[in-house]
Design an enzyme around this catalytic site. Structure first.
Site, short mmCIF file in Angstrom:
data_model
loop_
_atom_site.label_atom_id
_atom_site.label_comp_id
_atom_site.label_asym_id
_atom_site.label_seq_id
_atom_site.Cartn_x
_atom_site.Cartn_y
_atom_site.Cartn_z
N ASP A 1 1.24 -1.36 0.05
CA ASP A 1 -0.25 0.09 0.25
C ASP A 1 1.33 1.33 -0.01
O ASP A 1 2.03 1.76 0.21
CB ASP A 1 -0.61 -0.65 1.10
CG ASP A 1 -1.50 1.11 1.92
OD1 ASP A 1 -2.60 2.08 0.50
OD2 ASP A 1 -1.49 1.88 2.71
N ASP B 1 0.27 5.46 1.19
CA ASP B 1 -0.48 6.35 1.99
C ASP B 1 -0.15 5.28 3.69
O ASP B 1 -0.97 4.29 4.27
CB ASP B 1 -1.51 6.70 2.21
CG ASP B 1 -1.20 7.50 0.58
OD1 ASP B 1 -0.75 8.61 1.20
OD2 ASP B 1 -2.69 7.76 -0.49
N THR C 1 -2.73 1.33 -4.06
CA THR C 1 -3.06 2.52 -3.50
C THR C 1 -4.33 2.51 -3.90
O THR C 1 -4.79 2.60 -5.65
CB THR C 1 -2.00 3.24 -3.95
OG1 THR C 1 -2.14 4.91 -2.96
CG2 THR C 1 -2.22 4.03 -5.45
N SER C 2 -4.77 3.32 -3.31
CA SER C 2 -6.29 3.70 -3.38
C SER C 2 -6.67 5.52 -3.55
O SER C 2 -7.40 5.90 -4.66
CB SER C 2 -7.29 3.88 -2.48
OG SER C 2 -6.99 2.66 -1.70
N LYS D 1 -10.40 -0.73 -2.31
CA LYS D 1 -10.60 -1.48 -1.40
C LYS D 1 -11.63 -1.34 -0.09
O LYS D 1 -12.13 -0.85 -0.63
CB LYS D 1 -9.29 -1.17 -0.44
CG LYS D 1 -8.07 -1.77 -1.31
CD LYS D 1 -6.42 -0.45 -0.37
CE LYS D 1 -5.32 -0.99 -1.10
NZ LYS D 1 -3.94 -0.61 -0.72
N ASP E 1 -1.49 -0.36 6.53
CA ASP E 1 -1.87 -0.16 7.81
C ASP E 1 -2.73 0.03 7.75
O ASP E 1 -3.22 -0.08 9.09
CB ASP E 1 -1.02 1.57 7.68
CG ASP E 1 -1.66 1.92 6.42
OD1 ASP E 1 -2.10 3.38 7.14
OD2 ASP E 1 -2.23 2.04 5.64
#
Length: 223
Positions: free
Chosen positions: A18, A20, A111-112, A143, A168
C-alpha cells in the site's frame, strides 16, 4: 506457528505495498484538504476524517450520499488539491532504502490514490517508482475489495498467496485478507495500538531483506 512468526519463516515471490501510511505518511496533507472540503459540505469533520484513509476518494464521497453532490467531480477536485499540497509528506522510516533494495520485478504498489497523485506523493517522500503500480483508475472496486492486490500479483506473474502484502489501514488489511495473502502491518502512523493477528512493524529498519538461492525474498528481524 503464529501469523507474526510465519512471515519470517518462509520465502515470497514478491512484496506488494500500500502507499499512504505504509511507505509514506501523507496524513497531514490529506486531512487539511478533506477537512476544508467537509466543512464546505456541512459534514462533521471530527467523525469524518478517520474514514478517509486507505479508501478511494470517489468511494469516500459516494458513501456520504450527500444530496446534489457529484461524487466523481468532487473526487477530481480533491485529487487536484492533494496534488498541489504535498507539504509535510515524508517516508515511513527506512521505506525508501528498503524498496530500493528489492529487485524491480519483485515488488508492486497498490494504492487507492489516483496515479498522478500517487506519483506526486512518492516523489515528495523520496519513494522510488515501481515497475508495477495499481492505482484507483485500474480497478472498478476499491479496497476493501481485493481486486487491486490480485491484479498486482497477476502482473508480477504470481498468485496473491505467494506475495507478502504490507498494509496499515483497516480497509487495506481487509483487502489483503480477502486476496488470501500473508500480511505485514505497518504501525508507524497509528495513534492507538492496533489489535491484529498479523505481523507488525513500526519501521522498515526493524527488518532486513535477504534473497535466497531461488531468487525468493525473505525477511528477518533486524538485530
Amino acid at each position: 506457528m503464529s501469523a507474526h512468526d510465519a512471515v519470517f519463516n518462509r520465502a515470497f515471490g514478491a512484496f506488494l505495498f500500500d502507499m499512504d501510511g505504509t511507505v509514506l505518511n501523507s496524513i497531514a496533507a490529506a486531512e487539511r484538504i478533506w477537512a476544508a472540503w467537509a466543512e464546505r459540505h456541512g459534514v462533521d469533520v471530527e467523525s469524518f476524517l478517520p474514514t478517509i484513509h486507505g479508501v478511494r476518494a470517489v468511494d469516500t464521497i459516494t458513501r456520504l450520499n450527500l444530496p446534489g453532490v457529484d461524487a466523481e467531480a468532487q473526487a477530481a477536485f480533491i485529487t487536484e488539491a492533494e496534488i498541489e499540497d504535498v507539504e509535510g509528506i515524508v517516508e515511513i522510516p527506512g521505506a525508501a532504502a528498503f524498496l530500493k533494495s528489492l529487485p524491480a520485478n519483485q515488488w508492486a504498489m497498490v494504492t487507492s490514490a489516483p496515479r498522478d497523485l500517487a506519483l506526486r506523493r512518492m516523489a515528495a517522500a523520496g519513494i522510488p517508482e515501481p515497475a508495477v503500480m495499481i492505482t484507483a483508475e485500474d480497478v472498478s472496486a476499491g479496497k476493501p475489495d481485493p481486486a487491486g492486490y490480485r491484479l498486482a500479483a497477476k502482473r508480477l506473474g504470481l498468485e496473491p498467496a505467494d506475495c507478502l502484502i504490507f498494509e496499515d489501514a483497516t480497509v487495506g488489511i481487509q483487502a489483503a485478507e480477502a486476496a488470501g495473502a500473508p500480511l505485514m502491518v505497518i504501525t508507524s502512523t497509528h495513534q492507538h495500538p492496533i489489535k491484529t493477528p498479523h505481523a507488525t512493524i513500526a519501521s522498515y529498519r526493524e527488518v532486513t531483506l535477504t534473497i535466497d538461492h531461488n531468487g525468493q525474498l525473505r525477511l528477518q528481524k533486524a538485530n
